[in-house]
Design an enzyme around this catalytic site. Structure first.
Site, short mmCIF file in Angstrom:
data_model
loop_
_atom_site.label_atom_id
_atom_site.label_comp_id
_atom_site.label_asym_id
_atom_site.label_seq_id
_atom_site.Cartn_x
_atom_site.Cartn_y
_atom_site.Cartn_z
N GLU A 135 0.76 -1.23 0.13
CA GLU A 135 -0.04 0.07 0.05
C GLU A 135 0.98 1.26 -0.19
O GLU A 135 1.52 1.65 1.05
CB GLU A 135 -0.91 0.05 1.19
N CYS B 78 -2.35 9.63 2.31
CA CYS B 78 -1.89 8.96 1.20
C CYS B 78 -2.83 9.17 -0.10
O CYS B 78 -2.43 9.37 -1.20
CB CYS B 78 -1.76 7.46 1.35
P1 NAD Z 1 8.13 4.70 5.29
O1 NAD Z 1 7.99 4.01 4.05
O2 NAD Z 1 9.19 5.64 5.64
O3 NAD Z 1 7.77 3.81 6.49
C1 NAD Z 1 6.73 2.80 6.43
C2 NAD Z 1 7.64 1.65 7.42
O4 NAD Z 1 8.37 1.09 6.95
C3 NAD Z 1 7.77 2.29 8.91
O5 NAD Z 1 7.34 1.36 9.73
C4 NAD Z 1 9.20 2.22 8.73
O6 NAD Z 1 9.85 1.97 10.06
C5 NAD Z 1 9.60 0.99 8.05
N1 NAD Z 1 10.98 1.05 7.23
C6 NAD Z 1 11.42 2.39 7.07
N2 NAD Z 1 12.80 1.80 6.31
C7 NAD Z 1 12.70 0.79 5.98
C8 NAD Z 1 13.49 -0.26 5.43
N3 NAD Z 1 14.67 0.13 5.08
N4 NAD Z 1 13.08 -1.49 5.29
C9 NAD Z 1 11.98 -1.98 5.87
N5 NAD Z 1 11.10 -1.08 6.44
C10 NAD Z 1 11.51 0.22 6.70
O7 NAD Z 1 6.60 5.54 5.17
P2 NAD Z 1 6.26 6.64 6.15
O8 NAD Z 1 6.98 7.89 5.78
O9 NAD Z 1 5.81 6.31 7.61
O10 NAD Z 1 4.74 7.01 5.47
C11 NAD Z 1 4.56 7.88 4.35
C12 NAD Z 1 4.31 7.08 3.08
O11 NAD Z 1 3.00 6.16 3.21
C13 NAD Z 1 3.69 8.14 2.09
O12 NAD Z 1 4.39 7.69 0.71
C14 NAD Z 1 2.39 7.67 1.97
O13 NAD Z 1 1.81 7.90 0.68
C15 NAD Z 1 2.26 6.20 2.34
N6 NAD Z 1 0.96 5.75 2.70
C16 NAD Z 1 0.35 4.81 1.86
C17 NAD Z 1 -1.04 4.46 2.36
C18 NAD Z 1 -1.97 3.70 1.52
O14 NAD Z 1 -2.52 3.08 2.07
N7 NAD Z 1 -1.65 3.26 0.35
C19 NAD Z 1 -1.59 4.93 3.50
C20 NAD Z 1 -0.74 5.82 4.48
C21 NAD Z 1 0.59 6.09 3.83
#
Ligand code: NAD
Length: 485
Positions: free
Chosen positions: A220, A254
């Site tokens: 997602e 998002c």
């Molecule tokens: P992110 O990708 O930075 O983090 C998401 C998760 O991944 C966190 O739990 C984080 O700790 C973990 N993470 C970070 N680095 C990692 C790595 N190298 N390997 C594995 N896991 C890792 O996202 P964010 O900044 O927390 O959220 C914002 C983003 O999420 C935006 O792009 C937004 O559009 C998207 N989003 C999508 C939806 C959806 O339903 N499609 C909903 C909400 C947010």
């Protein structure tokens, strides 16, 4: 407060996964009653901790409107649990399937089995609903669940761990805390399914890690979701909905409209009406109780830089609503901002904004809009304001591809429990919500039970007339070739 990533973290997570898998295989798939009981426990703990959740999220953000947490997180979670509970019997029912004539009197059906242990990785922007809705879905499908919430909302993540430890045994549901290192270790575990919500950039890494163990994946992700306003449709309904979708959670949503495509003759009207609607919706300005702050200094600075980059490249920057200088000061609070005339090369037209800034780009006709959208990565959502019964709307919807689409509203597709929610390509892979969520976390096992008499049971070497008969039944008689159209 930051949560330290302990060196034992990934070992713990691997151990938790092992314990959950042992419990899953020894106890077998839960019955309808057991699944409903888990959902009932989940519902109760959400309501018990409602105020604590609102406070923790607000403290993590600097300020998050309590009303927004109610509408955008708690209501959504309860609605989703109730929807799953109501529909679970139907979802779990084996589905009879057609049996070809040669295989009669056999019977075929599909059974939806729990996959086993599901991993859920969540972002910070809706830290509660984006862990609890996947959790409810995985439990409804009969799985055990390991959750990894975001390190950017540490108080909420600790609270989630406490809530779930109070409600479930560790071999049913457990929580792993930590940052990117813990996330990387988590995504490399051999889950039976992994649901990741987060950025496209991290999604790529997660997919790579999951591929090592061939873990089935729901991604997602994010991206730039356009809102298209048909000529002559800049009105109160349109502006109310765009302001709500763009400014809820300080734009950190998002599926928020990322940028607006507005007819060139309507741009000034759009700017004026946006300004008026923001002033009406947030009469206390950006430091009022219903306006949410930006989650971290890094994100705040990124947004300031996006605006400055657009300004430097000649765009007009308009701060909307009650002006910040007359409204006091609060950390990481960014005024609702329109960017008019940003060139496509500016950073704000290239990357996902994720803040209360809306670039407005003029268009001449719908053909140009369709080309513009199709020349860019497929978005998570696409919104259209105009007449839903005309050719322009039909062409836009048929010729563009987005995760979901909203007509004359923003965000509301996510609140429809019976609709799938998910992106396509760079905005995601697979979906949850609706029956699609239940099925994503279930294994659709096809079962065929051979009847006593049917043609294949007579097939044994040496082949002879029986095979000729069987082939005539299955392939039919030869026909003339069909010409190309
Ligand atoms: P992110 O990708 O930075 O983090 C998401 C998760 O991944 C966190 O739990 C984080 O700790 C973990 N993470 C970070 N680095 C990692 C790595 N190298 N390997 C594995 N896991 C890792 O996202 P964010 O900044 O927390 O959220 C914002 C983003 O999420 C935006 O792009 C937004 O559009 C998207 N989003 C999508 C939806 C959806 O339903 N499609 C909903 C909400 C947010």
């Amino acid at each position: 407060m930051t949560i330290p990533v302990e060196p034992t973290q990934c070992i713990d997570a691997a151990d938790m996964l092992r314990r959950q898998r042992v419990a899953f295989t020894s106890e077998g798939p839960p019955s309808l009653a057991q699944r409903k009981a888990r959902l009932t426990r989940l519902r109760a703990v959400v309501l018990t901790y409602r105020d604590a959740v609102k406070e923790a999220i607000s403290a993590d953000f600097g300020h998050r409107s309590h009303h927004e947490t109610d509408i955008m997180e708690l209501v959504g979670v309860i609605q989703s649990i109730d929807y799953l509970t109501r529909n679970l019997r139907r979802f779990m029912k084996p589905q009879p399937r057609h049996v070809g004539i040669a295989y009669r009197s056999g019977r075929a059906w599909v059974e939806y089995q729990p996959k086993g242990v599901v991993g859920v990785m969540a972002p910070w922007n809706y830290p509660f609903s984006l862990t609890f809705i996947p959790l409810a879905t995985a439990l409804a499908a009969g799985n055990r669940v390991l959750l990894k919430p975001s390190e950017l909302t540490p108080r909420t993540s600790v609270l989630i761990r406490q809530m779930l430890a109070d409600t479930f045994s560790a071999d049913e549901v457990a929580v792993v805390l930590g940052g990117p290192e813990a996330g990387a270790a988590f995504s490399s575990l051999p889950f039976d399914h992994l649901l990741f919500t987060g950025s496209t950039q991290v999604g790529r890494k997660v997919m790579k890690a999951a591929s090592e163990n061939l873990v089935p994946l729901t991604l997602e992700l994010g991206g730039k979701s356009p809102v298209i306003v048909a000529r002559g449709h800049v009105d109160e309904r349109t502006m109310g909905s765009i302001v709500f979708g763009k400014l809820s959670n300080g734009g950190q949503t998002c599926v928020a409209p990322d940028y607006a495509l507005v007819h060139e003759g309507d741009i000034e009207d759009f700017v004026t009406q946006f300004d008026a609607m923001v002033a009406r919706s947030y009469p206390e300005g950006p430091t009022g109780s219903d306006y949410t702050s930006i989650v971290s200094d890094r994100h705040f600075q990124r947004l300031v830089d996006l605006v400055e980059d657009a300004r430097r490249r000649g765009a007009r920057v308009v701060e909307a609503g009650v002006r910040p200088e007359t409204a006091g000061n609060r950390a990481r609070t960014l005024a609702p901002t329109l960017i008019v005339g940003a060139i496509d090369e500016s950073a704000i037209m290239q990357e996902e904004i994720f803040g209360p800034i809306l670039p407005v780009r003029p268009y001449r006709d719908m053909e140009e809009v369709i080309e513009y959208v199709n020349a860019r990565p497929r978005p998570l959502a696409l919104y259209y304001f105009g007449n839903e019964d005309n050719d322009e709307c039909r062409a836009l919807l048929a010729r563009t591809t987005s995760g979901n689409t909203g007509v004359n509203n923003t965000l509301m597709h996510v609140a429809q429990d019976d609709l799938p929610f998910g992106g396509i390509g760079p905005s995601g892979m697979g979906a949850y919500h609706g029956v699609e969520g239940f099925r994503a976390m279930s294994h659709a096992k096809g079962v065929f039970v051979q009847g006593r008499w049917n043609l294949p049971s007579l097939l044994r070497a040496p082949f002879g007339k029986v095979l000729d008969l069987a082939l005539t039944v299955t392939l039919g008689r030869s026909r003339k070739p069909v010409a190309k159209p």
